[in-house]
Write a protein that holds these residues in place. Structure first.
Motif, PDB file in Angstrom:
ATOM      1  N   SER A 137       0.812  -1.204   0.000  1.00  0.00           N
ATOM      2  CA  SER A 137       0.000   0.000   0.000  1.00  0.00           C
ATOM      3  C   SER A 137       0.849   1.258   0.000  1.00  0.00           C
ATOM      4  O   SER A 137       0.424   2.305  -0.491  1.00  0.00           O
ATOM      5  N   ALA A 138       2.066   1.173   0.555  1.00  0.00           N
ATOM      6  CA  ALA A 138       2.941   2.343   0.594  1.00  0.00           C
ATOM      7  C   ALA A 138       3.576   2.614  -0.758  1.00  0.00           C
ATOM      8  O   ALA A 138       3.974   3.739  -1.044  1.00  0.00           O
ATOM      9  N   LEU A 139       3.694   1.590  -1.601  1.00  0.00           N
ATOM     10  CA  LEU A 139       4.385   1.732  -2.872  1.00  0.00           C
ATOM     11  C   LEU A 139       3.447   1.720  -4.069  1.00  0.00           C
ATOM     12  O   LEU A 139       3.890   1.892  -5.199  1.00  0.00           O
ATOM     13  N   THR A 140       2.176   1.508  -3.851  1.00  0.00           N
ATOM     14  CA  THR A 140       1.219   1.429  -4.952  1.00  0.00           C
ATOM     15  C   THR A 140       0.793   2.821  -5.405  1.00  0.00           C
ATOM     16  O   THR A 140       0.441   3.673  -4.592  1.00  0.00           O
ATOM     17  N   THR A 141       0.854   3.034  -6.725  1.00  0.00           N
ATOM     18  CA  THR A 141       0.364   4.281  -7.308  1.00  0.00           C
ATOM     19  C   THR A 141      -1.042   4.045  -7.828  1.00  0.00           C
ATOM     20  O   THR A 141      -1.270   3.147  -8.644  1.00  0.00           O
ATOM     21  N   LYS A 142      -1.985   4.858  -7.359  1.00  0.00           N
ATOM     22  CA  LYS A 142      -3.396   4.684  -7.716  1.00  0.00           C
ATOM     23  C   LYS A 142      -3.818   5.712  -8.758  1.00  0.00           C
ATOM     24  O   LYS A 142      -3.101   6.672  -9.039  1.00  0.00           O
ATOM     25  N   VAL A 143      -4.998   5.511  -9.310  1.00  0.00           N
ATOM     26  CA  VAL A 143      -5.473   6.379 -10.381  1.00  0.00           C
ATOM     27  C   VAL A 143      -5.600   7.825  -9.907  1.00  0.00           C
ATOM     28  O   VAL A 143      -5.296   8.772 -10.665  1.00  0.00           O
ATOM     29  N   ASP A 144      -6.005   8.035  -8.668  1.00  0.00           N
ATOM     30  CA  ASP A 144      -6.117   9.405  -8.161  1.00  0.00           C
ATOM     31  C   ASP A 144      -4.750  10.084  -8.085  1.00  0.00           C
ATOM     32  O   ASP A 144      -4.653  11.311  -8.240  1.00  0.00           O
ATOM     33  N   ASP A 145      -3.693   9.297  -7.833  1.00  0.00           N
ATOM     34  CA  ASP A 145      -2.343   9.867  -7.811  1.00  0.00           C
ATOM     35  C   ASP A 145      -1.959  10.386  -9.192  1.00  0.00           C
ATOM     36  O   ASP A 145      -1.373  11.475  -9.322  1.00  0.00           O
ATOM     37  N   ILE A 146      -2.280   9.604 -10.232  1.00  0.00           N
ATOM     38  CA  ILE A 146      -1.961  10.018 -11.607  1.00  0.00           C
ATOM     39  C   ILE A 146      -2.789  11.241 -11.995  1.00  0.00           C
ATOM     40  O   ILE A 146      -2.277  12.188 -12.606  1.00  0.00           O
ATOM     41  N   ARG A 147      -4.058  11.230 -11.628  1.00  0.00           N
ATOM     42  CA  ARG A 147      -4.917  12.383 -11.950  1.00  0.00           C
ATOM     43  C   ARG A 147      -4.412  13.654 -11.278  1.00  0.00           C
ATOM     44  O   ARG A 147      -4.510  14.748 -11.843  1.00  0.00           O
ATOM     45  N   ALA A 148      -3.877  13.498 -10.070  1.00  0.00           N
ATOM     46  CA  ALA A 148      -3.378  14.675  -9.351  1.00  0.00           C
ATOM     47  C   ALA A 148      -2.158  15.288 -10.034  1.00  0.00           C
ATOM     48  O   ALA A 148      -1.820  16.453  -9.777  1.00  0.00           O
ATOM     49  N   LEU A 149      -1.494  14.529 -10.900  1.00  0.00           N
ATOM     50  CA  LEU A 149      -0.337  15.052 -11.631  1.00  0.00           C
ATOM     51  C   LEU A 149      -0.726  15.926 -12.815  1.00  0.00           C
ATOM     52  O   LEU A 149       0.095  16.692 -13.319  1.00  0.00           O
ATOM     53  N   GLN A 150      -1.959  15.786 -13.291  1.00  0.00           N
ATOM     54  CA  GLN A 150      -2.342  16.434 -14.536  1.00  0.00           C
ATOM     55  C   GLN A 150      -2.126  17.960 -14.527  1.00  0.00           C
ATOM     56  O   GLN A 150      -1.578  18.506 -15.494  1.00  0.00           O
ATOM     57  N   PRO A 151      -2.528  18.690 -13.490  1.00  0.00           N
ATOM     58  CA  PRO A 151      -2.285  20.147 -13.499  1.00  0.00           C
ATOM     59  C   PRO A 151      -0.794  20.473 -13.612  1.00  0.00           C
ATOM     60  O   PRO A 151      -0.419  21.427 -14.307  1.00  0.00           O
ATOM     61  N   PHE A 152       0.037  19.694 -12.959  1.00  0.00           N
ATOM     62  CA  PHE A 152       1.487  19.907 -13.009  1.00  0.00           C
ATOM     63  C   PHE A 152       2.006  19.672 -14.424  1.00  0.00           C
ATOM     64  O   PHE A 152       2.823  20.441 -14.938  1.00  0.00           O
TER      65      PHE A 152
END
Length: 379
Positions: A137-152
């Motif tokens: 769980s500490a190393l898993t990248t979830k879809v919300d993590d990827i979506r949060a990158l979009q503005p950047f």
């Protein structure tokens, strides 16, 4: 006990660590592509391969250099003094995003990063210096993590921006699919670095859209010289011979950094003692409880499991008629009168995996040790 070089440390020093000898050619090729117009660094790069090859060291060093304000004057690595390098040291660089957050070098991180570290550290279980296993769980990248990158990624007009996705094989399917859009629609001055220990687990659609860095091929002589130099001619204060260096590299599958960590692993010097304990247990000369009590004072259960796994690998090799990988202990002689059956070996391997899972559920080490010693006595 030997401590590995800073390239293995999860701190800001990894941004500015010396270039590993086997990576010099690749470094020169990539930096030349950036410094020579037109700049042609690929939009997305994959650093993949077994642990101990130095792929993370290369990526973090390249990230620091790409962001460095003085890189034209410092083609061999980031300057360490400009605003960008200082931001990296403080963990507050506005042009760098890292997933998962536990992968961010943070020795001098911002308070936000420090809080993230505290929350994830509870989920991390370290076995040895060479193999630090974290809860998924500490190393898993979830879809919300990827979506949060979009503005950047899509903000535009902000100079070079870099995203590092560590443990990329642990992205969820939804996260990988969300990442595909970014890979298919490259943005100017945005670079993505994916890092993976097991690239076979990456989606084919991801692998087809990134360019893999050739980091896995290491000349045997270069690896041998590097390990010899870094160990300083000794392991645990004892002189190390060329044959021992070769053995370390063989056991580490040719990965120099893994070989160095292996030399300093608490269990490595106790392999002959493991063999003695196993023979005493099997012959009934020592009880499993007594053996358990003794080893609890020597190694953590995680370290003992690693030791046992290594010994079982060589026992299996000998059973198959192959030579032992460990020439400094006489494992072949110990197996002359008794060779465990494949079924018993498989059963013990399964038990080791079960014990690892049980430890994640906070099972006491003593119970795990007692169970393991009982099984060793039956091997």
């Amino acid at each position: 006990m030997y401590k590995a070089a800073s390239v293995n440390d999860n701190s800001d020093s990894i941004y500015f660590a010396p270039l590993l000898p086997w990576q010099q050619t690749l470094w020169t090729q990539l930096t030349a592509r950036v410094l020579t117009p037109p700049q042609s660094l690929p939009h997305a790069l994959l650093a993949a391969g077994m642990q101990g090859m130095g792929k993370r060291a290369f990526v973090w060093r390249l990230v620091a250099w790409l962001l460095c304000r003085e890189r034209e004057q410092h083609p061999l690595g980031a300057c360490e003094n400009c605003d960008s390098c200082q931001w990296l040291k403080s963990g507050t660089h506005p042009s760098l995003q890292v997933l998962p957050s536990v992968s961010m070098p943070i020795s001098k991180a911002s308070s936000h990063s420090q809080e993230a570290l505290k929350s994830t550290n509870k989920k991390i279980k370290a076995d040895t210096k060479s193999s630090k296993a974290a809860d998924k769980s500490a190393l898993t990248t979830k879809v919300d993590d990827i979506r949060a990158l979009q503005p950047f990624i899509y903000q535009g007009g902000q100079g070079m921006r870099i995203c590092v996705l560590d443990h990329a094989e642990q992205m969820t399917i939804a996260a990988a699919n969300a990442l595909l859009k970014t890979l298919e629609e490259p943005q100017s001055q945005v670079h993505l670095f994916l890092i993976s220990d097991t690239p076979a687990k990456l989606l084919p659609t991801i692998k087809s859209r990134v360019q893999q860095l050739p980091l896995q091929s290491i000349d045997a002589g270069v690896a041998r010289d590097y390990v010899t130099h870094m160990l300083g001619g000794t392991v645990n204060r004892e002189a190390v011979s060329p044959s021992q260096i070769e053995q370390l590299l063989q056991l580490a599958n040719g990965a120099p950094l893994a070989a160095i960590d292996l030399a300093g692993a608490p269990w490595y010097s106790k392999r002959a003692l493991w063999l003695t304990t196993w023979q005493a247990l099997r012959s009934g000369k020592r009880s499993s409880i007594a053996a358990s009590d003794y080893w609890q004072s020597q190694l953590s259960i995680g370290e003992f499991i690693q030791l046992t796994e290594q010994m079982l690998l060589d026992i299996r090799r000998i059973n198959l008629g192959l030579s032992s990988s460990q020439q400094d202990i006489d494992l072949t002689a110990a197996l002359q009168n008794h060779q465990p059956s494949d079924s018993l070996l498989e059963s013990l391997v399964d038990s080791l995996q079960q014990i690892k899972m049980a430890l994640q559920q906070n099972v006491q080490e003593k119970f795990a040790y007692d169970r393991l010693m009982q099984q060793l006595a039956q091997l």
